[in-house]
Motif scaffolding. Structure first.
Motif, PDB file in Angstrom:
ATOM      1  N   VAL A 293       0.852  -1.191   0.000  1.00 49.79           N
ATOM      2  CA  VAL A 293       0.000   0.000   0.000  1.00 49.79           C
ATOM      3  C   VAL A 293       0.886   1.238   0.000  1.00 49.79           C
ATOM      4  N   LEU A 294       0.600   2.194  -0.859  1.00 47.69           N
ATOM      5  CA  LEU A 294       1.339   3.463  -0.817  1.00 47.69           C
ATOM      6  C   LEU A 294       1.000   4.178   0.484  1.00 47.69           C
ATOM      7  N   MET A 295       2.033   4.581   1.210  1.00 48.50           N
ATOM      8  CA  MET A 295       1.860   5.161   2.546  1.00 48.50           C
ATOM      9  C   MET A 295       1.357   6.596   2.477  1.00 48.50           C
ATOM     10  N   ILE A 296       0.714   7.022   3.535  1.00 40.01           N
ATOM     11  CA  ILE A 296       0.144   8.373   3.528  1.00 40.01           C
ATOM     12  C   ILE A 296       1.210   9.463   3.691  1.00 40.01           C
ATOM     13  N   GLU A 297       2.286   9.174   4.434  1.00 37.83           N
ATOM     14  CA  GLU A 297       3.220  10.269   4.755  1.00 37.83           C
ATOM     15  C   GLU A 297       3.911  10.894   3.532  1.00 37.83           C
ATOM     16  N   PRO A 298       4.491  10.075   2.622  1.00 37.69           N
ATOM     17  CA  PRO A 298       5.120  10.698   1.447  1.00 37.69           C
ATOM     18  C   PRO A 298       4.117  11.494   0.602  1.00 37.69           C
ATOM     19  N   ILE A 299       2.905  10.933   0.460  1.00 32.21           N
ATOM     20  CA  ILE A 299       1.886  11.596  -0.364  1.00 32.21           C
ATOM     21  C   ILE A 299       1.435  12.894   0.298  1.00 32.21           C
ATOM     22  N   ALA A 300       1.247  12.847   1.620  1.00 29.78           N
ATOM     23  CA  ALA A 300       0.835  14.054   2.353  1.00 29.78           C
ATOM     24  C   ALA A 300       1.898  15.138   2.234  1.00 29.78           C
ATOM     25  N   LYS A 301       3.162  14.732   2.354  1.00 32.37           N
ATOM     26  CA  LYS A 301       4.262  15.709   2.268  1.00 32.37           C
ATOM     27  C   LYS A 301       4.269  16.373   0.888  1.00 32.37           C
ATOM     28  N   CYS A 302       4.089  15.575  -0.141  1.00 27.67           N
ATOM     29  CA  CYS A 302       4.114  16.095  -1.517  1.00 27.67           C
ATOM     30  C   CYS A 302       2.919  17.027  -1.765  1.00 27.67           C
ATOM     31  N   ILE A 303       1.725  16.566  -1.418  1.00 28.38           N
ATOM     32  CA  ILE A 303       0.518  17.374  -1.678  1.00 28.38           C
ATOM     33  C   ILE A 303       0.546  18.660  -0.855  1.00 28.38           C
ATOM     34  N   ARG A 304       0.934  18.564   0.403  1.00 29.57           N
ATOM     35  CA  ARG A 304       0.966  19.777   1.246  1.00 29.57           C
ATOM     36  C   ARG A 304       1.987  20.782   0.737  1.00 29.57           C
ATOM     37  N   GLY A 305       3.112  20.280   0.225  1.00 32.37           N
ATOM     38  CA  GLY A 305       4.119  21.169  -0.353  1.00 32.37           C
ATOM     39  C   GLY A 305       3.549  21.942  -1.532  1.00 32.37           C
ATOM     40  N   LEU A 306       2.797  21.251  -2.374  1.00 31.09           N
ATOM     41  CA  LEU A 306       2.186  21.907  -3.535  1.00 31.09           C
ATOM     42  C   LEU A 306       1.118  22.897  -3.089  1.00 31.09           C
ATOM     43  N   GLN A 307       0.288  22.470  -2.136  1.00 32.92           N
ATOM     44  CA  GLN A 307      -0.828  23.324  -1.688  1.00 32.92           C
ATOM     45  C   GLN A 307      -0.341  24.570  -0.950  1.00 32.92           C
ATOM     46  N   ALA A 308       0.902  24.520  -0.449  1.00 37.56           N
ATOM     47  CA  ALA A 308       1.471  25.704   0.191  1.00 37.56           C
ATOM     48  C   ALA A 308       1.852  26.754  -0.859  1.00 37.56           C
ATOM     49  N   GLU A 309       2.021  26.319  -2.100  1.00 34.76           N
ATOM     50  CA  GLU A 309       2.447  27.221  -3.178  1.00 34.76           C
ATOM     51  C   GLU A 309       1.284  27.889  -3.894  1.00 34.76           C
ATOM     52  N   ARG A 310       0.171  27.180  -4.026  1.00 34.65           N
ATOM     53  CA  ARG A 310      -0.977  27.710  -4.785  1.00 34.65           C
ATOM     54  C   ARG A 310      -2.242  26.966  -4.389  1.00 34.65           C
ATOM     55  N   GLN A 311      -3.370  27.554  -4.762  1.00 36.77           N
ATOM     56  CA  GLN A 311      -4.685  26.938  -4.534  1.00 36.77           C
ATOM     57  C   GLN A 311      -4.947  25.904  -5.629  1.00 36.77           C
ATOM     58  N   TYR A 312      -5.318  24.702  -5.258  1.00 32.96           N
ATOM     59  CA  TYR A 312      -5.667  23.683  -6.262  1.00 32.96           C
ATOM     60  C   TYR A 312      -7.182  23.519  -6.354  1.00 32.96           C
ATOM     61  N   ASP A 313      -7.660  23.372  -7.603  1.00 30.24           N
ATOM     62  CA  ASP A 313      -9.092  23.210  -7.855  1.00 30.24           C
ATOM     63  C   ASP A 313      -9.531  21.761  -7.699  1.00 30.24           C
ATOM     64  N   ALA A 314      -8.595  20.829  -7.868  1.00 26.32           N
ATOM     65  CA  ALA A 314      -8.945  19.413  -7.765  1.00 26.32           C
ATOM     66  C   ALA A 314      -7.710  18.602  -7.403  1.00 26.32           C
ATOM     67  N   VAL A 315      -7.916  17.597  -6.558  1.00 24.41           N
ATOM     68  CA  VAL A 315      -6.897  16.572  -6.307  1.00 24.41           C
ATOM     69  C   VAL A 315      -7.527  15.259  -6.761  1.00 24.41           C
ATOM     70  N   ILE A 316      -7.071  14.795  -7.915  1.00 24.29           N
ATOM     71  CA  ILE A 316      -7.703  13.646  -8.571  1.00 24.29           C
ATOM     72  C   ILE A 316      -6.877  12.391  -8.305  1.00 24.29           C
ATOM     73  N   TYR A 317      -7.529  11.362  -7.792  1.00 24.09           N
ATOM     74  CA  TYR A 317      -6.870  10.066  -7.587  1.00 24.09           C
ATOM     75  C   TYR A 317      -7.306   9.125  -8.700  1.00 24.09           C
TER      76      TYR A 317
END
Ligand code: 6GU
Length: 233
Positions: free
Chosen positions: A63-87
Motif C-alpha cells: 500500500v502506498l503510505m500516507i506520509e510521502p503523499i501528504a508531504k508532496c501534496i501539502r508542499g504543492l498546496q502551500a504554493e498555490r490553490q488547487y481546484d482538484a486533487v484527482i486520484y
C-alpha cells in the motif's frame, strides 16, 4: 489562462513520453499548459526510499503510505490553490467527454497515480477531491490512466488545437460518433470518395456528415442515443 497539472507518481518515467510530443508538447510550448511530474520516491519516509508498506490486517500487495503523499501534496498546496486533487483508480467515476469538458475549466490540478494495492484510504479521505477511472478494466498503475485523463483535458483547452472548431466535431462532443473522413486520391483503385464531398456545397456536406454521424451512432453505439444527452433526442 494557463492550466497547471502536478502529477504525483512513483513511476515518473512512464509519464515523460506522452507529454513530450505532438499536441501535448505544443500546448506546453504555447504556454497554455504546464505539466510538473513529482517522483513520490523523493518524499520517502526514510533513507531507504520507502514509500509503501504491508497492509494492516494482512493480505498480498503493498500500500502506498500516507506520509510521502501528504508531504508532496501539502508542499504543492502551500504554493498555490488547487481546484482538484484527482486520484486515478479503477473504482473511480468513469471518464467521459462531459467530465473532461468540466475539468478543462480548472486551472490547477493535482493528479495522484496509485500503484500496487492502491493508497492508504486516509489519503482518499483527507486529500482527494475526485476519483477517476478510465474504464472497466484494471491497469497495473494509474500512470497511463493519468496520461489519458490529461490528454482528454488538454486538447480541449482553447488555443491548443490549431483549428479551434476541431475539438467540437469530435466523436462524443455531442454524444454522436464522428462521420467518416476522406482525403486524396478521390479514387483509390476504384474505391471512390462519396461524391457529395467533392461538390463544394458546404451546407449539403454538413447535412451529409450529420446524417452519417447519426447512422454510425445507431449502428455502433445505440446506447449513446438513449442517454437523452445528444442533440437528436
Ligand atoms: Cl485510473 N487505474 C488503474 N490502475 N486501472 C484502471 C484505471 C485507473 N482506470 C481503469 N483501469
Amino acid at each position: 489562462m494557463k492550466t497547471r497539472f502536478d502529477i504525483i507518481t512513483c513511476q515518473p518515467h512512464l509519464l515523460t513520453g506522452p507529454f513530450d510530443h505532438s499536441i501535448l508538447k505544443r500546448a506546453q510550448d504555447k504556454g497554455l499548459v504546464e505539466i510538473h511530474l513529482h517522483d513520490l520516491r523523493q518524499y520517502a519516509i526514510n533513507k531507504h526510499g520507502q514509500i509503501d508498506d504491508y497492509a494492516f490486517g494482512g493480505g498480498a500487495g503493498m500500500v502506498l503510505m500516507i506520509e510521502p503523499i501528504a508531504k508532496c501534496i501539502r508542499g504543492l498546496q502551500a504554493e498555490r490553490q488547487y481546484d482538484a486533487v484527482i486520484y486515478m483508480t479503477p473504482d473511480g467515476q468513469t471518464l467521459n467527454q462531459p467530465m473532461a469538458n468540466r475539468l478543462s475549466l480548472l486551472q490547477n490540478i493535482i493528479i495522484l497515480c496509485g500503484h500496487y494495492k492502491g493508497v492508504d484510504q486516509r489519503v482518499r479521505d483527507l486529500f482527494v477531491t475526485h476519483e477517476v477511472s478510465i474504464g472497466d478494466y484494471v491497469l497495473s498503475g494509474g500512470e497511463l490512466a493519468a496520461a489519458v485523463l490529461a490528454d482528454s483535458i488538454i486538447r480541449i483547452i482553447p488555443g491548443v488545437l490549431n483549428d479551434e472548431s476541431s475539438a467540437l466535431s469530435d466523436s462524443f462532443q455531442d454524444n454522436l460518433l464522428a462521420p467518416p473522413v476522406y482525403s486524396r486520391p478521390a479514387d483509390f483503385e476504384g474505391h471512390a470518395v462519396p461524391e457529395i464531398l467533392l461538390s463544394g456545397n458546404t451546407p449539403k456536406v454538413e447535412e451529409w456528415r450529420f446524417e452519417q454521424s447519426v447512422q454510425r451512432t445507431k449502428a455502433l453505439r445505440p446506447d449513446l442515443l438513449t442517454d437523452n444527452k445528444n442533440i437528436t433526442s
